[in-house]
Design a protein around this motif. Structure first.
Motif, PDB file in Angstrom:
ATOM      1  N   LYS A   1       0.895  -1.217   0.260  1.00 10.18           N
ATOM      2  CA  LYS A   1       0.119   0.057  -0.221  1.00 10.18           C
ATOM      3  C   LYS A   1       0.994   1.512   0.443  1.00 10.18           C
ATOM      4  CE  LYS A   1      -3.347  -2.635   2.177  1.00 10.18           C
ATOM      5  NZ  LYS A   1      -2.655  -4.176   2.197  1.00 10.18           N
TER       6      LYS A   1
ATOM      7  N   MET B   1       1.634   4.342  -2.600  1.00 13.06           N
ATOM      8  CA  MET B   1       1.720   5.362  -2.686  1.00 13.06           C
ATOM      9  C   MET B   1       3.057   7.070  -2.849  1.00 13.06           C
ATOM     10  SD  MET B   1      -0.225   5.727   1.006  1.00 13.06           S
ATOM     11  CE  MET B   1      -0.442   7.233   1.743  1.00 13.06           C
TER      12      MET B   1
ATOM     13  N   ARG C   1       1.694  10.136  -2.251  1.00  9.58           N
ATOM     14  CA  ARG C   1       0.306  10.461  -2.982  1.00  9.58           C
ATOM     15  C   ARG C   1      -1.127   9.832  -2.394  1.00  9.58           C
ATOM     16  NH1 ARG C   1       2.952   8.003  -7.267  1.00  9.58           N
ATOM     17  NH2 ARG C   1       2.553   6.837  -6.870  1.00  9.58           N
ATOM     18  N   ALA C   2      -2.188  10.043  -1.679  1.00 12.56           N
ATOM     19  CA  ALA C   2      -3.258   9.692  -1.407  1.00 12.56           C
ATOM     20  C   ALA C   2      -3.712   8.269  -2.038  1.00 12.56           C
ATOM     21  CB  ALA C   2      -4.554  10.564  -1.343  1.00 12.56           C
ATOM     22  N   GLY C   3      -3.845   7.632  -0.328  1.00 10.62           N
ATOM     23  CA  GLY C   3      -4.163   6.542  -1.379  1.00 10.62           C
ATOM     24  C   GLY C   3      -5.324   5.886  -0.118  1.00 10.62           C
ATOM     25  N   ASN C   4      -6.042   4.313  -1.274  1.00 10.54           N
ATOM     26  CA  ASN C   4      -7.216   4.124  -0.329  1.00 10.54           C
ATOM     27  C   ASN C   4      -6.980   2.470   0.021  1.00 10.54           C
ATOM     28  OD1 ASN C   4      -9.586   3.473  -0.560  1.00 10.54           O
ATOM     29  ND2 ASN C   4     -10.356   3.871  -2.982  1.00 10.54           N
TER      30      ASN C   4
ATOM     31  N   ALA D   1      -0.797   8.624   5.399  1.00  5.30           N
ATOM     32  CA  ALA D   1      -1.999   8.867   5.191  1.00  5.30           C
ATOM     33  C   ALA D   1      -2.083  10.443   5.846  1.00  5.30           C
ATOM     34  CB  ALA D   1      -3.244   8.406   5.225  1.00  5.30           C
TER      35      ALA D   1
ATOM     36  N   ALA E   1       0.471  12.647   3.169  1.00  3.01           N
ATOM     37  CA  ALA E   1       0.149  12.597   1.888  1.00  3.01           C
ATOM     38  C   ALA E   1      -0.542  13.504   1.659  1.00  3.01           C
ATOM     39  CB  ALA E   1      -0.820  11.277   2.151  1.00  3.01           C
TER      40      ALA E   1
ATOM     41  N   SER F   1      -6.851  10.691   1.438  1.00  2.00           N
ATOM     42  CA  SER F   1      -6.841   9.278   1.215  1.00  2.00           C
ATOM     43  C   SER F   1      -8.059   8.387   2.454  1.00  2.00           C
ATOM     44  CB  SER F   1      -5.681   8.605   1.980  1.00  2.00           C
ATOM     45  OG  SER F   1      -4.562   9.077   1.785  1.00  2.00           O
ATOM     46  N   ARG F   2      -8.525   6.842   2.106  1.00  2.00           N
ATOM     47  CA  ARG F   2      -8.765   6.844   3.146  1.00  2.00           C
ATOM     48  C   ARG F   2      -8.491   5.260   3.079  1.00  2.00           C
ATOM     49  NH1 ARG F   2     -12.404   9.338  -0.468  1.00  2.00           N
ATOM     50  NH2 ARG F   2     -14.184   9.992  -0.081  1.00  2.00           N
ATOM     51  N   ILE F   3      -9.071   4.716   4.444  1.00  2.00           N
ATOM     52  CA  ILE F   3      -8.359   3.668   5.260  1.00  2.00           C
ATOM     53  C   ILE F   3      -9.884   2.770   5.703  1.00  2.00           C
ATOM     54  CG2 ILE F   3      -7.107   2.927   7.488  1.00  2.00           C
ATOM     55  CD1 ILE F   3      -4.696   5.520   7.191  1.00  2.00           C
TER      56      ILE F   3
END
Ligand SMILES: CC(=O)N[C@H]1[C@@H](OP(=O)(O)OP(=O)(O)OC[C@H]2O[C@@H](n3ccc(=O)[nH]c3=O)[C@H](O)[C@@H]2O)O[C@H](CO)[C@@H](O)[C@@H]1O
Ligand SMILES: C=C(OP(=O)(O)O)C(=O)O
Length: 434
Positions: A351, A355, A379-382, A398, A401, A405-407
């Motif tokens: 993950k 990113m 970078r933002a991530g999911n 996150a 970043a 982002s979403r966790i």
């Protein structure tokens, strides 16, 4: 499945108080079963694993009262041993790792214990041999029902003996210590784990009337006593939370004061972050992390690449390696992260790679991180949180970043970190729980 939505790029500022230590309190709660008298415990964190264990004790018949915001009393004068046979009990046990430590006290005081395969993080094989071999050495009989995945232990009486543990298991040592305090005669445990969690447990048991010597070493001697009495116990600050906040401050370039950390019980943790180039200043019992744009990973004296590896106490706890790894992604230099204890704890690096982190996963135990030195913002991530510590590491990533982002599956983070979104938002983070 709840989620966090995180707007990254905001610095933190201010003071944060670590919660009580999760892994200590799980031991302490189980130890309350060793006496019929009242035990008062303070600084209990309000987190899922702990609340589940408190509920389990209530279901077993222990009288539990909440006496303050973080304090409880426990009185195990009547315990419903039939409840241990119920599917409900066995199902609840399997929701958390800490439930395995009910075995030692139950068999010591009531001669009987049942437990289903305990839960906890899915981070590789988590065998229980050390627990059961140790308790068997004290004279208990042991049976594993493969079909139901249920372990049962019984003993008319336990007798002290010498044992050399096959590994310094944290919960295993706690279980054997709790079984042996009421055994007849002397028990010697060599290769015992000696994390502050265990030191605290042993000190509490001594306050209850147990006779344990060798505390803080890997050689414990326990003279069995007839019975134990009530006591008061205060849980230490959570050293894993302290380490997580050090990493968070560094990664987000923030100035942070971590209050009342119990520095003498942090062991090698502050030094491990210092080796990544992070300034960690001790101010009384607080840690001050100044705002730092760059931090440079040290090399070994011979110039070779730094390795940070876990080891039983007083080595670095494996529970902080995920945080160390994420922090290294923005350091100057490279580091080899070697997770020796668990087999599946490094897979979350995929993950981080998505990113934009530069990481080579060499094998399930080792990852090389080549730091960006902030020349590239993640970078933002999911993503989905696979375990508590990967969860907090992803949250740290996150927060640093670029973008939103979403966790998902943040129950994994809630297992170990109390109100983490609110506490961090109070410092300037932008985390929304949905
Ligand atoms: C509720 C609780 O307290 N959980 C902690 C406890 O889990 P727990 O007590 O379950 O972990 P153990 O100490 O038994 O072992 C952890 C892992 O390390 C391996 N091992 C252990 C000792 C050793 O000398 N060599 C070795 O290789 C074991 O095989 C196992 O895979 O301790 C772990 C190790 O600090 C932490 O990650 C967990 O957060
Ligand atoms: C592995 C951990 O917890 P548990 O043993 O409860 O799964 C942890 O606290 O990092």
């Amino acid at each position: 499945m709840a989620s966090f939505v995180i707007e990254g790029g905001h610095k933190l500022h201010g003071e944060i108080h670590p919660q009580g230590a999760k892994n200590e309190v799980l031991q302490i709660l189980c130890a309350t079963l060793l006496t019929s008298e009242e035990v008062t415990v303070t600084n209990i964190p309000d987190i899922l694993d702990v609340n589940n264990l408190i509920q389990l004790l209530r279901d077993m018949g222990v009288k539990v009262s909440k006496t303050g915001i973080d304090s409880y009393t426990f009185k195990a004068d009547t315990v419903d041993l039939n409840y241990l046979e119920s599917d409900e009990f066995l199902k609840k046990c399997s929701s958390l790792r800490g439930s395995v430590m009910l075995v030692g006290p139950l068999v010591a005081r009531f001669g009987k214990a049942l437990i289903s395969k305990p839960g906890g993080d899915k981070i590789g094989r988590r065998r229980l041999d050390t627990h059961f071999i140790g308790i068997q050495k004290l004279g208990a009989c042991f049976n594993y029902d493969e079909e139901r995945s249920v372990f049962s232990i019984c003993a008319e009486h336990l007798e002290g003996t010498y044992m050399l543990l096959d590994e310094a298991s944290v919960t295993g040592t706690a279980n054997i210590v709790m079984a042996s305090v009421l055994a007849k005669g002397k028990t010697t445990i060599y290769n015992a784990a000696c994390e502050p969690y265990l030191q605290q447990l042993c000190r509490m048991l001594n306050r209850m009337g147990a006779k344990i010597s060798g505390i803080a070493s890997n050689l414990l001697t326990i003279e069995g006593v007839e019975s134990l009495h009530g006591c008061t116990h205060r849980v230490l600050p959570d050293m894993i939370e302290v380490g997580s906040f050090i990493g968070m401050a560094a990664m987000t370039g923030s100035e942070l004061t971590i209050k009342n950390v119990s520095h003498e019980n942090l062991g090698i943790i502050p030094e491990s972050f210092r080796r990544l180039g992070i300034r960690v200043e001790q101010r009384g019992d607080d840690l001050f992390i100044p705002e730092q744009e760059h931090y440079q990973i040290e090399s070994f004296i011979d110039g070779s690449i730094m390795t940070i590896a876990d080891a039983p106490w007083p080595g670095l706890t494996p529970d902080l390696l995920s945080v160390v790894l994420v922090v290294a992604t923005q350091a100057k230099g490279s580091v080899l992260i070697h997770q020796k204890m668990f087999e599946s704890r490094l897979f979350f690096v995929d993950k981080l790679i998505d990113m934009g982190a530069q990481i080579i996963l060499c094998d399930p135990h080792r990852a090389v991180v080549i730091g960006h030195d902030r020349n590239f913002q993640l970078r933002a991530g999911n993503m989905i949180s696979p375990d508590i510590r990967a969860g907090i590491a992803l949250l740290i990533a996150a927060m640093s970043a670029d973008g939103i982002s979403r966790i998902h599956n943040i129950e994994q983070i809630d297992r170990g970190y109390q109100n983490i979104d609110q506490r961090l938002n109070a410092l300037g983070a932008r985390i929304t729980r949905i």
